[in-house]
Enzyme design. Structure first.
Site, PDB file in Angstrom:
ATOM      1  N   LYS A 279      -0.804 -12.405  -0.211  1.00  0.00           N
ATOM      2  CA  LYS A 279      -0.473 -11.147  -0.868  1.00  0.00           C
ATOM      3  C   LYS A 279      -1.101 -11.062  -2.257  1.00  0.00           C
ATOM      4  O   LYS A 279      -1.439  -9.968  -2.729  1.00  0.00           O
ATOM      5  CB  LYS A 279       1.044 -10.967  -0.924  1.00  0.00           C
ATOM      6  CG  LYS A 279       1.681 -10.795   0.453  1.00  0.00           C
ATOM      7  CD  LYS A 279       3.171 -10.558   0.357  1.00  0.00           C
ATOM      8  CE  LYS A 279       3.790 -10.388   1.741  1.00  0.00           C
ATOM      9  NZ  LYS A 279       3.703 -11.627   2.553  1.00  0.00           N
ATOM     10  N   ASP A 342       8.306 -11.881  -2.801  1.00  0.00           N
ATOM     11  CA  ASP A 342       8.221 -12.203  -1.371  1.00  0.00           C
ATOM     12  C   ASP A 342       8.992 -13.502  -1.198  1.00  0.00           C
ATOM     13  O   ASP A 342       8.426 -14.583  -1.241  1.00  0.00           O
ATOM     14  CB  ASP A 342       6.757 -12.334  -0.967  1.00  0.00           C
ATOM     15  CG  ASP A 342       6.586 -12.620   0.513  1.00  0.00           C
ATOM     16  OD1 ASP A 342       7.554 -12.414   1.275  1.00  0.00           O
ATOM     17  OD2 ASP A 342       5.499 -13.064   0.908  1.00  0.00           O
ATOM     18  N   CYS A 395      10.473 -12.176   5.395  1.00  0.00           N
ATOM     19  CA  CYS A 395      10.105 -12.172   6.818  1.00  0.00           C
ATOM     20  C   CYS A 395      11.346 -12.543   7.629  1.00  0.00           C
ATOM     21  O   CYS A 395      11.338 -13.499   8.396  1.00  0.00           O
ATOM     22  CB  CYS A 395       8.951 -13.106   7.090  1.00  0.00           C
ATOM     23  SG  CYS A 395       9.176 -14.796   6.500  1.00  0.00           S
TER      24      CYS A 395
END
Length: 453
Positions: A279, A342, A395
């Site tokens: 990312k 993240d 995720c």
């Protein structure tokens, strides 16, 4: 994905050492499986063991067999137990792995049954009783294949029926009462190989053209604007432009986080959990005129991978090996215009790619992970400038790491205002992509702005 499964010490001893010494696909698969059942992650075991296999076809076979067994481990163990006259001794873990490999080939692949039996008997070892046991068990499995598979659909053993640990099934049922069976089903499939086409190298149009010229079938992803999905997975060194950074391997759902930052020239950006750098590289590619990108990760080894990825893709960022939840140790006090968190999570959304998550992750891990996510969010918020924007991504498909985590964040920070966006399905103060939807991994995204003074 961040740390999908804890890594435990691998098995040791002469059998494990000799398993990797033979350079065929099936012996390598047996060695990988021995490692994983002993506590290692697939992502650690596979590269090490495949380094001993030179033939690309054998490497692909080893990866497929080992990953497939782990994907279906609960049901394979359930069936193996029914095929044995008596349970194997705990010291026969290596033999169990070999039998599981043979059983997987018979039940879930196109390998001719006689070949699966023959090769498994060879792997069983030199002792006649082991070879005889492997021969008898797998011949019976081949003869009763259809009945064995049909019986799984009705077994009261839910872990075997759905190939998931019971605690995870319970969580999925609670969070997704109408979708949990679809999630479980998707988790038992193979994920596609998805690429991110670098905009600096001509973007998706140039990528698709280069793939066509290399006789690699691919199509544009319907949701992620830079994503390309291959018809069949290939080794990264077979991808045109990979070494030059024109393409990177990255799931389409993972690619959706960076556009939510709404980047612009001159901004200062923090990637708070940067490794392995996918990312971060995307941030630099999407907006090459940023003032500064600071990429922080607590794991120096994983940050070194980020450095290599950025070097390959031509991205510039300041890498900091530090704990993003403790800014006092590294932050210079200058606020960021954009922050991406993240966060480390259970990895419950990427089980298609990392089926060993089902083996290594425990329900008790969620307490520590949720606390870590909250600490990262709070620290990131303290470094965000007024009118700045924070994007939170995991995720995961578990509400505790997604919608509930963000709801509690908003309760703590009254100066945070949710930003609406499209994609996935509405899920509290964010949006959720479930595994398999548009061929994507499971991901939760949320976007909030910081009210001005």
């Amino acid at each position: 994905m961040k740390n999908p499964a804890p890594t435990r010490e691998p098995r040791t001893g002469p059998e494990r050492r000799s398993a990797g010494a033979r350079a065929g696909g099936r012996p390598a698969a047996a060695a990988i499986l021995d490692d994983v059942l002993g506590g290692r992650s697939l992502s650690a075991a596979v590269p090490e063991r495949l380094g001993e296999v030179r033939d690309p076809r054998e490497r692909a076979l080893a990866r497929e067999l080992a990953t497939g067994v782990v994907r279906h481990l609960p049901s394979l163990r359930h069936l193996l137990g029914g095929l044995l006259d008596s349970p194997l001794r705990s010291s026969e873990g290596r033999l169990e792995g070999v039998l599981l490999l043979g059983l997987y080939q018979i039940l879930h692949t196109r390998v001719p049954p006689h070949a699966a039996v023959h090769e498994t008997v060879r792997l069983a070892g030199s002792r006649p009783w082991r070879r005889g046991l492997a021969n008898a068990v797998l011949r019976r499995a081949a003869a009763e294949r259809d009945a064995l598979l049909a019986g799984l659909a009705h077994t009261p053993d839910l872990e075997a029926r759905y190939d998931h640990p019971r605690w995870m099934l319970d969580r999925l049922r609670a969070d997704w009462p109408g979708e949990w069976e679809a999630i479980v089903s998707a988790n038992r499939t193979r994920a596609p190989m998805t690429l991110r086409a670098a905009r600096r190298a001509g973007g998706r149009t140039a990528c698709l053209q280069a793939l066509r010229e290399a006789d690699l079938g691919a199509c544009a992803h319907p949701v992620a604007p830079d994503a390309v999905v291959l018809d069949e997975p290939v080794a990264v060194d077979a991808l045109p432009g990979f070494e030059d950074g024109a393409v990177s391997v990255q799931d389409a759902a993972a690619q959706l986080a960076v556009p939510l930052l709404d980047l612009g020239p001159g901004m200062r950006v923090l990637d708070a959990c940067a490794a392995p750098g996918g990312k971060t590289a995307q941030i630099v590619d999407v907006e090459p005129c940023l003032r500064e990108v600071v990429a922080v990760d607590v794991d120096p080894d994983r940050l070194a991978r980020a450095a290599r990825n950025l070097a390959r893709t031509g991205g510039g960022a300041r890498l900091v090996a530090a704990d993003a939840s403790d800014p006092g140790g590294w932050w210079d006090g200058a606020a960021f215009d954009r922050v991406l968190v993240d966060a480390p999570c259970s990895g419950s959304g990427v089980i298609r790619r990392h089926p060993d998550i089902k083996l290594h992750r425990r329900a008790a891990d969620l307490d520590e992970l949720a606390a870590r996510q909250a600490a990262l969010l709070d620290a990131a918020w303290s470094m965000l400038a007024p009118s700045g924007r924070l994007v939170y991504a995991t995720c995961s498909v578990l509400s505790r790491e997604g919608s509930r985590q963000m709801a509690r964040f908003l309760e703590r920070h009254r100066d945070a205002e949710p930003i609406e966006f499209d994609g996935g399905r509405a899920c509290g103060p964010g949006r959720q992509v479930l595994p398999g939807e548009n061929d994507m991994d499971g991901f939760f995204h949320a976007c909030v702005s910081k009210k001005g003074p």
